[in-house]
Design a protein around this motif. Structure first.
Motif, PDB file in Angstrom:
ATOM      1  N   LEU A 180      10.144   6.793  -7.992  1.00 60.51           N
ATOM      2  CA  LEU A 180      10.528   5.388  -8.101  1.00 60.51           C
ATOM      3  C   LEU A 180      11.295   4.953  -6.856  1.00 60.51           C
ATOM      4  CD1 LEU A 180      10.763   2.751  -9.678  1.00 60.51           C
ATOM      5  CD2 LEU A 180      12.752   3.723 -10.865  1.00 60.51           C
ATOM      6  N   GLY A 181      12.208   5.801  -6.410  1.00 56.78           N
ATOM      7  CA  GLY A 181      12.968   5.488  -5.208  1.00 56.78           C
ATOM      8  C   GLY A 181      12.088   5.393  -3.972  1.00 56.78           C
ATOM      9  N   GLU A 182      11.082   6.256  -3.875  1.00 55.86           N
ATOM     10  CA  GLU A 182      10.177   6.201  -2.723  1.00 55.86           C
ATOM     11  C   GLU A 182       9.392   4.894  -2.714  1.00 55.86           C
ATOM     12  OE1 GLU A 182      10.295   8.054  -0.294  1.00 55.86           O
ATOM     13  OE2 GLU A 182      10.844  10.100  -0.845  1.00 55.86           O
ATOM     14  N   GLY A 183       8.955   4.452  -3.900  1.00 55.51           N
ATOM     15  CA  GLY A 183       8.255   3.168  -3.972  1.00 55.51           C
ATOM     16  C   GLY A 183       9.152   2.017  -3.581  1.00 55.51           C
ATOM     17  N   LEU A 184      10.393   2.031  -4.075  1.00 54.52           N
ATOM     18  CA  LEU A 184      11.335   0.971  -3.739  1.00 54.52           C
ATOM     19  C   LEU A 184      11.690   1.014  -2.256  1.00 54.52           C
ATOM     20  CD1 LEU A 184      13.096  -1.368  -4.725  1.00 54.52           C
ATOM     21  CD2 LEU A 184      14.876   0.311  -5.281  1.00 54.52           C
ATOM     22  N   LYS A 210       4.520   4.297 -10.885  1.00 51.29           N
ATOM     23  CA  LYS A 210       4.000   3.108 -10.217  1.00 51.29           C
ATOM     24  C   LYS A 210       4.865   1.893 -10.564  1.00 51.29           C
ATOM     25  CE  LYS A 210      -0.379   4.537  -8.906  1.00 51.29           C
ATOM     26  NZ  LYS A 210      -1.110   4.232  -7.662  1.00 51.29           N
ATOM     27  N   ILE A 211       5.323   1.171  -9.549  1.00 55.75           N
ATOM     28  CA  ILE A 211       5.950  -0.134  -9.753  1.00 55.75           C
ATOM     29  C   ILE A 211       4.822  -1.141  -9.916  1.00 55.75           C
ATOM     30  CG2 ILE A 211       7.465  -1.896  -8.760  1.00 55.75           C
ATOM     31  CD1 ILE A 211       8.741   0.358  -7.073  1.00 55.75           C
ATOM     32  N   ILE A 212       4.881  -1.977 -10.953  1.00 58.33           N
ATOM     33  CA  ILE A 212       3.705  -2.786 -11.294  1.00 58.33           C
ATOM     34  C   ILE A 212       3.915  -4.294 -11.222  1.00 58.33           C
ATOM     35  CG2 ILE A 212       2.722  -1.006 -12.785  1.00 58.33           C
ATOM     36  CD1 ILE A 212       3.742  -2.682 -15.194  1.00 58.33           C
ATOM     37  N   ASN A 249       0.843  -1.197   0.000  1.00 58.95           N
ATOM     38  CA  ASN A 249       0.000   0.000   0.000  1.00 58.95           C
ATOM     39  C   ASN A 249       0.877   1.245   0.000  1.00 58.95           C
ATOM     40  OD1 ASN A 249      -2.098   1.819   0.197  1.00 58.95           O
ATOM     41  ND2 ASN A 249      -2.397   1.509   2.397  1.00 58.95           N
ATOM     42  N   HIS A 250       1.125   1.781  -1.194  1.00 59.51           N
ATOM     43  CA  HIS A 250       1.958   2.976  -1.328  1.00 59.51           C
ATOM     44  C   HIS A 250       1.593   3.661  -2.644  1.00 59.51           C
ATOM     45  CE1 HIS A 250       5.587   5.438  -2.040  1.00 59.51           C
ATOM     46  NE2 HIS A 250       5.698   5.431  -0.727  1.00 59.51           N
ATOM     47  N   PRO A 251       1.614   4.991  -2.692  1.00 58.89           N
ATOM     48  CA  PRO A 251       1.229   5.690  -3.928  1.00 58.89           C
ATOM     49  C   PRO A 251       2.066   5.316  -5.140  1.00 58.89           C
ATOM     50  CG  PRO A 251       1.368   7.226  -2.082  1.00 58.89           C
ATOM     51  CD  PRO A 251       1.921   5.919  -1.598  1.00 58.89           C
ATOM     52  N   ASN A 252       3.318   4.882  -4.926  1.00 57.22           N
ATOM     53  CA  ASN A 252       4.193   4.547  -6.050  1.00 57.22           C
ATOM     54  C   ASN A 252       4.300   3.054  -6.297  1.00 57.22           C
ATOM     55  OD1 ASN A 252       5.926   7.233  -4.706  1.00 57.22           O
ATOM     56  ND2 ASN A 252       5.051   7.334  -6.751  1.00 57.22           N
ATOM     57  N   VAL A 253       3.334   2.310  -5.765  1.00 59.65           N
ATOM     58  CA  VAL A 253       3.253   0.870  -5.972  1.00 59.65           C
ATOM     59  C   VAL A 253       1.836   0.549  -6.439  1.00 59.65           C
ATOM     60  CG1 VAL A 253       3.341  -1.395  -4.853  1.00 59.65           C
ATOM     61  CG2 VAL A 253       5.000   0.372  -4.221  1.00 59.65           C
TER      62      VAL A 253
END
Length: 293
Positions: A134-138, A165-167, A82-86
């Motif tokens: 991207l880094g924040e999602g990772l 978004k990482i998909i 659960n993250h905006p970049n995921v």
């Protein structure tokens, strides 16, 4: 005894789903190395979703690499993120054809691969912010004790509102000693860290390397080494230093260039210790270069 254990400890029955009846499959929108993806409508609420069905034979071959490790399925992993970049996963299950499937948010946007290849004005104007997101999602994945193992432009989408978004989470594993052991080379060759290629012990720093390769490519449209399509040719990454990003972009801000090149260091101990530290470098540079954004 094993028979009796299985008899008295039955796993809950999984209700299989006929995805063609359960969802209105509108059009194919993608095909990964192990899956097919459809844009679909959920008749229960009329929401647009992405239905991802994993190839059973390819998944079985992947699972052979993790025998005895009790690797969670992609659906089990993705459903707790659960993250905006995921990318958000709504549900997962098994089809009537015994295939694993995931129902995910449908993302209107462009593949990062497309933006890397075209190097259009949108990419050039937003590159630093894409790298940060991207880094924040990772970093979210890492702080929740996951190792992605396959971060690359193919597994990233940028929405029409420039949200990254990482998909894809098919190769993701828990950050535990069992999954950090040497020997497993899963990933995409051009983005593999040297320790992964050499079958050495790994940790989350393999993702930092992949992140750095991806950021390098986002800025330049090129890889730090000649593209490789076999494991033999990718060994070049181990034996040769990366091309300095300033050879392609002499005017690139030094803080951004140094952040990327540090992420590409051959030895894990010479890279950023955490993704967040690399993101902080990008953010500081972005705030300095673009104070009004």
């Amino acid at each position: 005894m094993e028979f009796l254990k299985r008899l008295f400890n039955k796993e809950p029955r999984i209700e299989k789903v006929d995805v063609e009846k359960r969802f209105q499959l509108l059009t194919r929108v993608g095909q990964g190395s192990m899956s097919k993806v459809w844009k679909a409508t959920d008749p229960r609420n009329n929401d647009l979703v992405a239905v991802k069905v994993l190839d059973r034979a390819k998944l079985a071959r992947l699972q052979q690499r993790f025998v005895g490790l009790d690797k969670p399925s992609e659906g089990q992993i993705a459903s707790v993120l659960n993250h905006p970049n995921v990318a958000r996963t709504i549900s997962h299950g098994i089809t009537t054809n015994n295939e694993e499937f995931l129902v995910m948010e449908f993302i209107e946007g462009d593949s990062m691969s497309y933006l890397v290849e075209t190097q259009n004005a949108r990419m050039k104007e937003n590159c630093i912010w894409y790298c940060i997101q991207l880094g924040e999602g990772l970093n979210y994945l890492h702080t929740n004790d996951w190792i992605h193992r396959d971060l690359c432009p193919r597994n990233i989408v940028v929405t029409k509102d420039d949200l990254v978004k990482i998909i894809d989470f098919g190769l993701m594993v828990p950050n535990t000693p069992e999954f950090r052991r040497p020997g497993n080379r899963t990933g995409t060759a051009n983005y593999m860290a040297p320790e992964l290629i050499l079958r050495q012990p790994t940790d989350q720093r393999i993702d930092i390397f992949s992140y750095a390769v991806t950021c390098y490519e986002m800025y330049t449209g090129e890889l730090p080494w000649p593209a490789a399509d076999t494991m033999e040719s990718v060994l070049h990454h181990v034996n040769q230093p990366p091309e300095d990003i300033r050879q392609y972009l002499p005017d690139l801000d030094e803080q951004i260039a140094n952040a990327i090149m540090t992420g590409l260091e051959k030895k894990p101990d010479d890279r950023w210790r955490t993704v967040q530290r690399m993101v902080n470098e990008f953010r500081e540079a972005g705030d300095r270069l673009y104070p009004d954004q």
